[in-house]
Design an enzyme around this catalytic site. Structure first.
Site, PDB file in Angstrom:
ATOM      1  N   SER A  53       0.814  -1.219   0.000  1.00 18.73           N
ATOM      2  CA  SER A  53       0.000   0.000   0.000  1.00 18.73           C
ATOM      3  C   SER A  53       0.844   1.264   0.000  1.00 18.73           C
ATOM      4  O   SER A  53       0.347   2.350  -0.309  1.00 18.73           O
ATOM      5  CB  SER A  53      -0.938   0.014   1.219  1.00 18.73           C
ATOM      6  OG  SER A  53      -1.931  -0.973   1.115  1.00 18.73           O
ATOM      7  N   GLY A 226      -4.325  -2.107  -0.836  1.00 23.60           N
ATOM      8  CA  GLY A 226      -3.509  -1.785  -1.997  1.00 23.60           C
ATOM      9  C   GLY A 226      -3.262  -0.293  -2.092  1.00 23.60           C
ATOM     10  O   GLY A 226      -3.809   0.496  -1.320  1.00 23.60           O
ATOM     11  N   GLY A 228      -2.733   3.638  -4.085  1.00 26.09           N
ATOM     12  CA  GLY A 228      -3.263   4.513  -5.127  1.00 26.09           C
ATOM     13  C   GLY A 228      -4.700   4.966  -4.931  1.00 26.09           C
ATOM     14  O   GLY A 228      -5.351   4.684  -3.930  1.00 26.09           O
ATOM     15  N   CYS A 253      -9.458  -2.096   3.563  1.00 27.06           N
ATOM     16  CA  CYS A 253      -8.736  -0.892   3.135  1.00 27.06           C
ATOM     17  C   CYS A 253      -9.116  -0.499   1.701  1.00 27.06           C
ATOM     18  O   CYS A 253     -10.243  -0.056   1.476  1.00 27.06           O
ATOM     19  CB  CYS A 253      -7.229  -1.081   3.312  1.00 27.06           C
ATOM     20  SG  CYS A 253      -6.320   0.478   3.382  1.00 27.06           S
ATOM     21  N   LEU A 254      -8.231  -0.652   0.719  1.00 26.57           N
ATOM     22  CA  LEU A 254      -8.616  -0.349  -0.661  1.00 26.57           C
ATOM     23  C   LEU A 254      -9.788  -1.227  -1.082  1.00 26.57           C
ATOM     24  O   LEU A 254     -10.671  -0.787  -1.824  1.00 26.57           O
ATOM     25  CB  LEU A 254      -7.428  -0.552  -1.612  1.00 26.57           C
ATOM     26  CG  LEU A 254      -7.677  -0.290  -3.092  1.00 26.57           C
ATOM     27  CD1 LEU A 254      -8.151   1.144  -3.338  1.00 26.57           C
ATOM     28  CD2 LEU A 254      -6.415  -0.572  -3.914  1.00 26.57           C
ATOM     29  N   GLN A 257     -12.874   0.460  -0.092  1.00 32.41           N
ATOM     30  CA  GLN A 257     -13.191   1.605  -0.944  1.00 32.41           C
ATOM     31  C   GLN A 257     -13.788   1.170  -2.279  1.00 32.41           C
ATOM     32  O   GLN A 257     -14.760   1.772  -2.757  1.00 32.41           O
ATOM     33  CB  GLN A 257     -11.924   2.440  -1.152  1.00 32.41           C
ATOM     34  CG  GLN A 257     -11.409   3.074   0.136  1.00 32.41           C
ATOM     35  CD  GLN A 257      -9.955   3.489   0.053  1.00 32.41           C
ATOM     36  OE1 GLN A 257      -9.308   3.382  -0.992  1.00 32.41           O
ATOM     37  NE2 GLN A 257      -9.410   3.959   1.168  1.00 32.41           N
ATOM     38  N   ASN A 295      -3.597   2.362   7.227  1.00 32.71           N
ATOM     39  CA  ASN A 295      -2.669   2.870   6.214  1.00 32.71           C
ATOM     40  C   ASN A 295      -3.456   3.223   4.963  1.00 32.71           C
ATOM     41  O   ASN A 295      -3.614   2.398   4.068  1.00 32.71           O
ATOM     42  CB  ASN A 295      -1.599   1.825   5.888  1.00 32.71           C
ATOM     43  CG  ASN A 295      -0.703   2.266   4.746  1.00 32.71           C
ATOM     44  OD1 ASN A 295      -0.601   3.460   4.447  1.00 32.71           O
ATOM     45  ND2 ASN A 295      -0.066   1.316   4.086  1.00 32.71           N
ATOM     46  N   TYR A 298      -7.129   7.683   1.241  1.00 37.94           N
ATOM     47  CA  TYR A 298      -8.463   7.978   0.689  1.00 37.94           C
ATOM     48  C   TYR A 298      -9.530   7.426   1.625  1.00 37.94           C
ATOM     49  O   TYR A 298      -9.289   6.463   2.368  1.00 37.94           O
ATOM     50  CB  TYR A 298      -8.635   7.347  -0.697  1.00 37.94           C
ATOM     51  CG  TYR A 298      -7.792   7.990  -1.773  1.00 37.94           C
ATOM     52  CD1 TYR A 298      -8.341   8.951  -2.630  1.00 37.94           C
ATOM     53  CD2 TYR A 298      -6.459   7.647  -1.939  1.00 37.94           C
ATOM     54  CE1 TYR A 298      -7.570   9.545  -3.617  1.00 37.94           C
ATOM     55  CE2 TYR A 298      -5.674   8.233  -2.914  1.00 37.94           C
ATOM     56  CZ  TYR A 298      -6.236   9.189  -3.754  1.00 37.94           C
ATOM     57  OH  TYR A 298      -5.460   9.780  -4.725  1.00 37.94           O
ATOM     58  N   HIS A 338      -7.106  -2.195   9.275  1.00 38.47           N
ATOM     59  CA  HIS A 338      -6.476  -3.486   8.985  1.00 38.47           C
ATOM     60  C   HIS A 338      -6.696  -4.462  10.143  1.00 38.47           C
ATOM     61  O   HIS A 338      -5.988  -4.389  11.155  1.00 38.47           O
ATOM     62  CB  HIS A 338      -4.980  -3.297   8.742  1.00 38.47           C
ATOM     63  CG  HIS A 338      -4.658  -2.729   7.403  1.00 38.47           C
ATOM     64  ND1 HIS A 338      -4.290  -3.508   6.333  1.00 38.47           N
ATOM     65  CD2 HIS A 338      -4.688  -1.459   6.944  1.00 38.47           C
ATOM     66  CE1 HIS A 338      -4.085  -2.739   5.276  1.00 38.47           C
ATOM     67  NE2 HIS A 338      -4.327  -1.490   5.626  1.00 38.47           N
ATOM     68  N   GLU A 340      -5.870  -7.523  10.305  1.00 44.75           N
ATOM     69  CA  GLU A 340      -4.714  -8.407  10.466  1.00 44.75           C
ATOM     70  C   GLU A 340      -3.568  -7.716  11.196  1.00 44.75           C
ATOM     71  O   GLU A 340      -2.600  -8.366  11.617  1.00 44.75           O
ATOM     72  CB  GLU A 340      -4.238  -8.908   9.100  1.00 44.75           C
ATOM     73  CG  GLU A 340      -3.349  -7.970   8.329  1.00 44.75           C
ATOM     74  CD  GLU A 340      -4.045  -6.740   7.767  1.00 44.75           C
ATOM     75  OE1 GLU A 340      -3.359  -5.800   7.346  1.00 44.75           O
ATOM     76  OE2 GLU A 340      -5.302  -6.710   7.749  1.00 44.75           O
TER      77      GLU A 340
END
Length: 368
Positions: A53, A226, A228, A253-254, A257, A295, A298, A338, A340
């Site tokens: 990430s 991930g 970006g 996370c990503l 989104q 982490n 966005y 996260h 984990e």
């Protein structure tokens, strides 16, 4: 390759504002360009170093001493780092830990990224907090602001997820439910958490089609973390939604989104992101607050959500941002943080148990 932890000489961080910070350069003698972000964890620099990430980012550590327990062979989150540089106040070149096999400086040299030490990291952190997204370059000489701006333009065109996702299907045995893990830049700890629960896991590239996923006959899907801008992945959302509506799904996370994007939601960039091991998140059903590892730069825009399909399940205590979603009728849910951890507290590991339970419930209904 030298292994003596000696500085490569004076190095410089040039921000796109034109501001320049001088320090001692370690690791690989190459230019490192990226978004300058800060991480607030007191430990976990090895996991940060190898978390996909952080692709395309220069990570500033707010804790003053980094590298003091060295690098071991068990805490890698990926085979190689994706970040473009590190900024630290003090770099320890004589670590003390029985599992340490090399120093952080040696790891940076081996993997090919620069570390700039002896920097006023408080000032860097304040610049990011005050000015929003900041880009910069670590190099052996100061650069012009225009050069940094030119590199930022090129950086914006890169497909970060494509660079860090697996290129082929990977299979991991297990006796339990079969999870297809869509790799958007997966941390190894997510895979490890599923394997510890006995799951059989198939890791697939991010652009795997619905037909290909269906052919694998999963019991559930997991969309990983991930790097970006999530909206760069809009072209894949229609295929992903077909799969999500067929199988129990967890997004992290990503992955959280893009789940919102699949159902018409939107995302936006935070002023300076959430990166660290101590972010409080509230469960809106129970009222319980968890300390989480995060982490991300966005977040999901709550006002963009279709409340007939997705409901907010967790909220960030500090800024009120969306930290979790749940589909109103399907066994589909996601978390921005996260579960984990690694690094960070394991307070929210129950998320994986909830995912496992959702697969078992759906599996029992299908069998019946």
């Amino acid at each position: 390759m030298t292994r003596d932890n000696q500085s490569l000489g004076t190095g410089y961080l040039t921000l796109e504002s034109g501001e320049v910070f001088a320090g001692q350069l370690y690791g690989a003698p190459i230019d490192g360009f990226g978004e300058v972000v800060f991480h607030t964890g007191m430990t976990g620099y090895q996991e940060v170093m190898t978390d996909p990430s952080f692709a395309g980012q220069i990570v500033t550590f707010t804790y003053p001493l980094i590298g003091n327990y060295g690098i071991n062979e068990s805490d890698y989150e990926a085979a190689k780092p994706a970040l473009t540089g590190m900024i630290v106040s003090e770099l320890c070149t004589e670590p003390s830990h029985y599992q340490s096999t090399k120093t952080l400086a040696q790891a940076a040299e081996e993997f090919g990224f620069p570390i700039l030490a002896g920097i006023d990291t408080r000032t860097i952190t304040k610049r990011v907090r005050q000015n929003g997204p900041v880009f910069g370059v670590i190099s052996d000489q100061p650069m012009q602001a225009a050069e940094v701006a030119s590199l930022r333009y090129k950086h914006a065109k890169k497909s970060l997820v494509a660079n860090v996702s697996t290129q082929q299907i990977e299979r991991y045995p297990g006796t339990g439910e079969h999870v297809v893990l869509i790799d958007l830049g997966m941390k190894k700890s997510i895979l490890d958490s599923l394997l510890e629960l006995g799951c059989r896991v198939t890791v697939v590239p991010f652009d795997t089609s619905f037909a290909q996923i269906n052919a694998l006959a999963p019991d559930g899907l997991l969309f990983s973390n991930g790097p970006g801008d999530p909206e760069h992945l809009l072209a894949y959302c229609s295929e992903w939604r077909k799969a999500v509506e067929q199988y129990p799904t967890l997004g992290i996370c990503l992955g959280h989104q893009v789940l919102a994007l699949m159902y018409g939601g939107k995302t936006e960039k935070l002023a300076y992101g959430h990166r660290g091991s101590n972010h409080p998140v509230k469960d809106l059903v129970t009222g319980k607050v968890y300390m989480t590892s995060q982490n991300h730069g966005y977040v999901v825009k709550e006002e963009s959500l279709d409340k007939r399909q997705l409901t907010v399940s967790y909220r960030n205590v500090n800024d009120g941002s969306v930290e979790g979603l749940r589909h109103v009728s399907l066994p589909v849910f996601s978390v921005q943080y996260h579960p984990e951890a690694h690094p960070g507290p394991s307070d929210t590991s129950h998320i994986f148990h909830q995912f496992l339970q959702s697969m078992r419930v759906v599996g029992a209904k299908r069998y019946a």
